[in-house]
Design a protein around this motif. Sequence first.
Motif, PDB file in Angstrom:
ATOM      1  N   ASN A  19       0.811  -1.209   0.110  1.00 53.14           N
ATOM      2  CA  ASN A  19      -0.114  -0.061  -0.031  1.00 53.14           C
ATOM      3  C   ASN A  19       0.630   1.255   0.123  1.00 53.14           C
ATOM      4  O   ASN A  19       2.056   1.227   0.484  1.00 53.14           O
ATOM      5  CB  ASN A  19      -0.963  -0.041   1.374  1.00 53.14           C
ATOM      6  CG  ASN A  19      -2.223  -0.832   0.775  1.00 53.14           C
ATOM      7  OD1 ASN A  19      -2.742  -0.865  -0.015  1.00 53.14           O
ATOM      8  ND2 ASN A  19      -2.773  -1.779   1.957  1.00 53.14           N
ATOM      9  N   GLN A  20       0.254   2.463  -0.378  1.00 55.09           N
ATOM     10  CA  GLN A  20       0.902   3.776  -0.494  1.00 55.09           C
ATOM     11  C   GLN A  20       1.518   4.173   0.635  1.00 55.09           C
ATOM     12  O   GLN A  20       1.045   3.980   2.000  1.00 55.09           O
ATOM     13  CB  GLN A  20       0.115   4.673  -1.305  1.00 55.09           C
ATOM     14  CG  GLN A  20      -1.162   5.070  -0.676  1.00 55.09           C
ATOM     15  CD  GLN A  20      -2.093   4.304  -1.394  1.00 55.09           C
ATOM     16  OE1 GLN A  20      -2.391   3.059  -1.258  1.00 55.09           O
ATOM     17  NE2 GLN A  20      -3.145   5.006  -2.131  1.00 55.09           N
ATOM     18  N   PRO A  21       2.709   4.786   0.922  1.00 54.90           N
ATOM     19  CA  PRO A  21       3.404   5.051   2.065  1.00 54.90           C
ATOM     20  C   PRO A  21       2.548   6.063   3.057  1.00 54.90           C
ATOM     21  O   PRO A  21       2.514   5.905   4.227  1.00 54.90           O
ATOM     22  CB  PRO A  21       4.551   6.073   1.548  1.00 54.90           C
ATOM     23  CG  PRO A  21       4.742   5.504  -0.027  1.00 54.90           C
ATOM     24  CD  PRO A  21       3.346   5.210  -0.445  1.00 54.90           C
ATOM     25  N   GLU A  22       1.945   7.121   2.297  1.00 57.45           N
ATOM     26  CA  GLU A  22       1.071   7.894   3.261  1.00 57.45           C
ATOM     27  C   GLU A  22       0.065   7.080   3.935  1.00 57.45           C
ATOM     28  O   GLU A  22      -0.228   7.363   5.089  1.00 57.45           O
ATOM     29  CB  GLU A  22       0.659   9.193   2.515  1.00 57.45           C
ATOM     30  CG  GLU A  22      -0.540   8.883   1.434  1.00 57.45           C
ATOM     31  CD  GLU A  22       0.023   8.532   0.248  1.00 57.45           C
ATOM     32  OE1 GLU A  22      -0.596   8.887  -1.027  1.00 57.45           O
ATOM     33  OE2 GLU A  22       1.025   8.197  -0.250  1.00 57.45           O
ATOM     34  N   LEU A  23      -0.356   6.243   3.433  1.00 54.67           N
ATOM     35  CA  LEU A  23      -1.437   5.184   4.140  1.00 54.67           C
ATOM     36  C   LEU A  23      -0.949   4.542   5.144  1.00 54.67           C
ATOM     37  O   LEU A  23      -1.416   4.280   6.178  1.00 54.67           O
ATOM     38  CB  LEU A  23      -2.202   4.443   2.865  1.00 54.67           C
ATOM     39  CG  LEU A  23      -3.062   3.198   3.721  1.00 54.67           C
ATOM     40  CD1 LEU A  23      -4.258   3.722   4.639  1.00 54.67           C
ATOM     41  CD2 LEU A  23      -3.569   2.483   2.413  1.00 54.67           C
ATOM     42  N   ASP A  25       1.891   5.465   6.866  1.00 53.13           N
ATOM     43  CA  ASP A  25       1.876   6.419   8.030  1.00 53.13           C
ATOM     44  C   ASP A  25       0.617   6.562   8.936  1.00 53.13           C
ATOM     45  O   ASP A  25       0.844   6.561  10.165  1.00 53.13           O
ATOM     46  CB  ASP A  25       2.435   7.631   7.504  1.00 53.13           C
ATOM     47  CG  ASP A  25       3.876   7.398   6.739  1.00 53.13           C
ATOM     48  OD1 ASP A  25       4.488   6.396   7.047  1.00 53.13           O
ATOM     49  OD2 ASP A  25       4.109   8.451   6.009  1.00 53.13           O
ATOM     50  N   VAL A  26      -0.419   6.675   8.184  1.00 55.88           N
ATOM     51  CA  VAL A  26      -1.730   7.028   8.928  1.00 55.88           C
ATOM     52  C   VAL A  26      -2.070   5.606   9.794  1.00 55.88           C
ATOM     53  O   VAL A  26      -2.605   5.623  11.024  1.00 55.88           O
ATOM     54  CB  VAL A  26      -2.675   7.547   7.904  1.00 55.88           C
ATOM     55  CG1 VAL A  26      -4.226   7.189   8.632  1.00 55.88           C
ATOM     56  CG2 VAL A  26      -2.474   8.410   7.311  1.00 55.88           C
ATOM     57  N   GLN A  29       0.427   5.295  12.820  1.00 51.11           N
ATOM     58  CA  GLN A  29      -0.188   6.319  13.822  1.00 51.11           C
ATOM     59  C   GLN A  29      -1.425   5.922  14.572  1.00 51.11           C
ATOM     60  O   GLN A  29      -1.291   5.914  15.919  1.00 51.11           O
ATOM     61  CB  GLN A  29      -0.419   7.623  13.237  1.00 51.11           C
ATOM     62  CG  GLN A  29      -0.411   9.104  14.014  1.00 51.11           C
ATOM     63  CD  GLN A  29      -0.556  10.165  13.231  1.00 51.11           C
ATOM     64  OE1 GLN A  29      -0.489  10.366  12.024  1.00 51.11           O
ATOM     65  NE2 GLN A  29      -1.258  11.079  14.092  1.00 51.11           N
ATOM     66  N   ARG A  43       7.842  -1.206   2.481  1.00 51.15           N
ATOM     67  CA  ARG A  43       6.819  -1.356   1.199  1.00 51.15           C
ATOM     68  C   ARG A  43       7.407  -2.010  -0.028  1.00 51.15           C
ATOM     69  O   ARG A  43       8.504  -1.610  -0.110  1.00 51.15           O
ATOM     70  CB  ARG A  43       6.697   0.161   0.852  1.00 51.15           C
ATOM     71  CG  ARG A  43       5.502   0.177  -0.196  1.00 51.15           C
ATOM     72  CD  ARG A  43       4.993   1.895  -0.164  1.00 51.15           C
ATOM     73  NE  ARG A  43       4.128   1.848  -1.397  1.00 51.15           N
ATOM     74  CZ  ARG A  43       3.990   2.169  -2.650  1.00 51.15           C
ATOM     75  NH1 ARG A  43       5.325   2.641  -2.888  1.00 51.15           N
ATOM     76  NH2 ARG A  43       3.294   2.215  -3.306  1.00 51.15           N
ATOM     77  N   LYS A 260     -10.774   7.951   1.799  1.00 51.42           N
ATOM     78  CA  LYS A 260      -9.573   8.564   1.586  1.00 51.42           C
ATOM     79  C   LYS A 260      -8.976   8.009  -0.045  1.00 51.42           C
ATOM     80  O   LYS A 260      -8.428   9.118  -0.566  1.00 51.42           O
ATOM     81  CB  LYS A 260      -8.442   8.709   2.395  1.00 51.42           C
ATOM     82  CG  LYS A 260      -8.516   9.593   3.604  1.00 51.42           C
ATOM     83  CD  LYS A 260      -7.258   9.745   4.281  1.00 51.42           C
ATOM     84  CE  LYS A 260      -7.269  10.814   5.396  1.00 51.42           C
ATOM     85  NZ  LYS A 260      -6.243  10.565   6.483  1.00 51.42           N
ATOM     86  N   TYR A 261      -8.920   6.850  -0.054  1.00 52.38           N
ATOM     87  CA  TYR A 261      -8.377   6.103  -1.267  1.00 52.38           C
ATOM     88  C   TYR A 261      -9.631   5.525  -2.215  1.00 52.38           C
ATOM     89  O   TYR A 261      -9.100   4.812  -3.169  1.00 52.38           O
ATOM     90  CB  TYR A 261      -7.308   5.365  -0.821  1.00 52.38           C
ATOM     91  CG  TYR A 261      -6.431   6.063   0.275  1.00 52.38           C
ATOM     92  CD1 TYR A 261      -5.296   6.897  -0.600  1.00 52.38           C
ATOM     93  CD2 TYR A 261      -6.395   5.843   1.461  1.00 52.38           C
ATOM     94  CE1 TYR A 261      -4.350   7.440   0.267  1.00 52.38           C
ATOM     95  CE2 TYR A 261      -5.439   6.367   2.262  1.00 52.38           C
ATOM     96  CZ  TYR A 261      -4.422   7.533   1.671  1.00 52.38           C
ATOM     97  OH  TYR A 261      -3.644   8.066   2.372  1.00 52.38           O
TER      98      TYR A 261
END
Length: 311
Positions: A19-23, A25-26, A29, A43, A260-261
Amino acid sequence: GGIGASSAWAGEVVLYSSNQPELLDVIAQGFKEKTGHTMTSVRMGTGEAMKRIAAERANPLCDVFWSGDLSVLDNAKADFAPYKSPEARDLDAGMVDKDALWTASNTHLMVFMVNTELVPEADLPKSWADLLEPRWKGKIVMANPDKSGTAYAQVYGVYKMFGDEGLAKLVDNATILDSSSLVYKGTAEGEFPLGITMEYAAFRYVAGGNKNVKLIYPSDGVISAPEGAAVIKGCKHPEEAQLLVDYLLSKEVEDMIFEKYYRRPARPDAAAIEGLPATSSLNILKAFDPAEASELKNVILSKWKKLVLNK
């Protein structure tokens, strides 16, 4: 982890993910806030991850994999540990491996992505049967099923609906592009009239304000290709791994990813999104079986290659 020697490692759960890096990170967190555990992600593509997990069998460096094509996961089951997540209890049949070695987290619905500047309203196809008619010859693009898991899901679905004849008609009509992204980018930009692609990829253009993109859900069967998560066999943090899988399968996370995606949750209780139909309103192709898709892959792809060579 319990008190004692293992506590130095407690909570450091490792995720391999495509999956994409920004996802990611979320997710890290949110997981930390919810459980207090730290998640580290590495990834890589699904195929590459399966090779790595197999190579690390003697000393697993990863605890959880998420999320890849179920037919690929089905081939890698020897490297997974069974886990029945309480979050998976309402999932449809076919969304959980019979031995609970993988569990679907989201699913890709295959749509016809049409550029309405190039296709008049009256000519829009309503079904796969329409799309396989000779008038669509040279007007359709799709990805290479030999390289793309989702393109293989499309081909397997057409085979389930229409057999060898369907494959022959699809090869006859379609132009095969090297990657999935060329399909939706080219259709959005008006290079191609129609692309067979994933709902989330096509809908991003609609959500982004592209007025020429329309999504069609074929009336004779929407191919739904789930992606899943798995706990790695012999992993260093089995308890945290199970907690992470629970978190990834939870309604809050699946709804957030949908919002979001636009990746559609495997859960039937997902919240609705404006502009996208509810799964329950679609004729989902019931014959789609991830385990069978993986068993038949070589057979179907060799039929496919023969047809392409003889084109």
